[in-house]
Design an enzyme around this catalytic site. Sequence first.
Site, PDB file in Angstrom:
ATOM      1  CB  ILE A  96      -0.928   0.005   1.227  1.00 29.61           C
ATOM      2  CG1 ILE A  96      -1.897  -1.180   1.154  1.00 29.61           C
ATOM      3  CG2 ILE A  96      -1.712   1.318   1.286  1.00 29.61           C
ATOM      4  CD1 ILE A  96      -2.792  -1.310   2.363  1.00 29.61           C
ATOM      5  CG  HIS A 113      -7.958  -4.972  -8.044  1.00 33.13           C
ATOM      6  ND1 HIS A 113      -7.260  -5.245  -6.883  1.00 33.13           N
ATOM      7  CD2 HIS A 113      -9.245  -5.329  -7.808  1.00 33.13           C
ATOM      8  CE1 HIS A 113      -8.093  -5.732  -5.984  1.00 33.13           C
ATOM      9  NE2 HIS A 113      -9.296  -5.805  -6.519  1.00 33.13           N
ATOM     10  CG  ASP A 149      -7.342  -2.190  -5.045  1.00 28.81           C
ATOM     11  OD1 ASP A 149      -6.311  -2.069  -5.732  1.00 28.81           O
ATOM     12  OD2 ASP A 149      -7.476  -3.063  -4.170  1.00 28.81           O
ATOM     13  CD  GLU A 178      -4.794 -10.210 -13.412  1.00 27.46           C
ATOM     14  OE1 GLU A 178      -3.640  -9.812 -13.182  1.00 27.46           O
ATOM     15  OE2 GLU A 178      -5.437 -10.911 -12.610  1.00 27.46           O
TER      16      GLU A 178
END
Length: 210
Positions: A96, A113, A149, A178
């Site tokens: 983070i 994500h 996110d 992805e």
Amino acid sequence: MSTKLLPIVVLISGRGSNFFAILEQVQAGKLPVDIRAVISNCSQAQGLHYAQQAGIKTHILDHRKYRQRQIFDRELIKIIDFYTPELVVLAGFMRILTAEFVQYYIGRLMNIHPSLLPEFPGLNTHQRALEAKVCEHGATVHFVTEEVDGGPIILQAKVPIYKHDTPEILADRVLEEEHKIYPQAILAFAKKEICLSKDGQVIRTTPSVK
């Protein structure tokens, strides 16, 4: 395609499969970027080996050696800025980031994500999708903002959820997508087809990325 290459730096924490997908597109001449460095907070990250085999500079910055997240992020900025990238790509970077870091690279920081944001931010997205009994799942490429996110969406890909899916089976299905959409989003940025506005919206100059 323009011969000017977009300089990027890639951040990873693990196997680096999205980085490898990007690298394959670069090596195939389909993605006009110059991957100047790959940085990981984990010395065992498999993606570092992909980079080294391709002759790309690698760095390890172990977050466990820093008592404060802010200090770690400042050291990370120093390494990134040495390579003067125009885009920083988070490819499975499991950290983070501080508001200071995000604001420093705002509009030049991209993430992928494994869910259809804003659904299922955070971890364990595939298990949560199955528990929620939704009929579809997917992946999202977005610009990074201070909300985890929660940044403006650039591109999404959807996959169906089947009756007998497990989190592992669903994860594999999402990962295939992805690997397709992350290079597409980076290509759009390289071609200046997308950017982040001052008010936090994705500006699209062409209709090729929807």
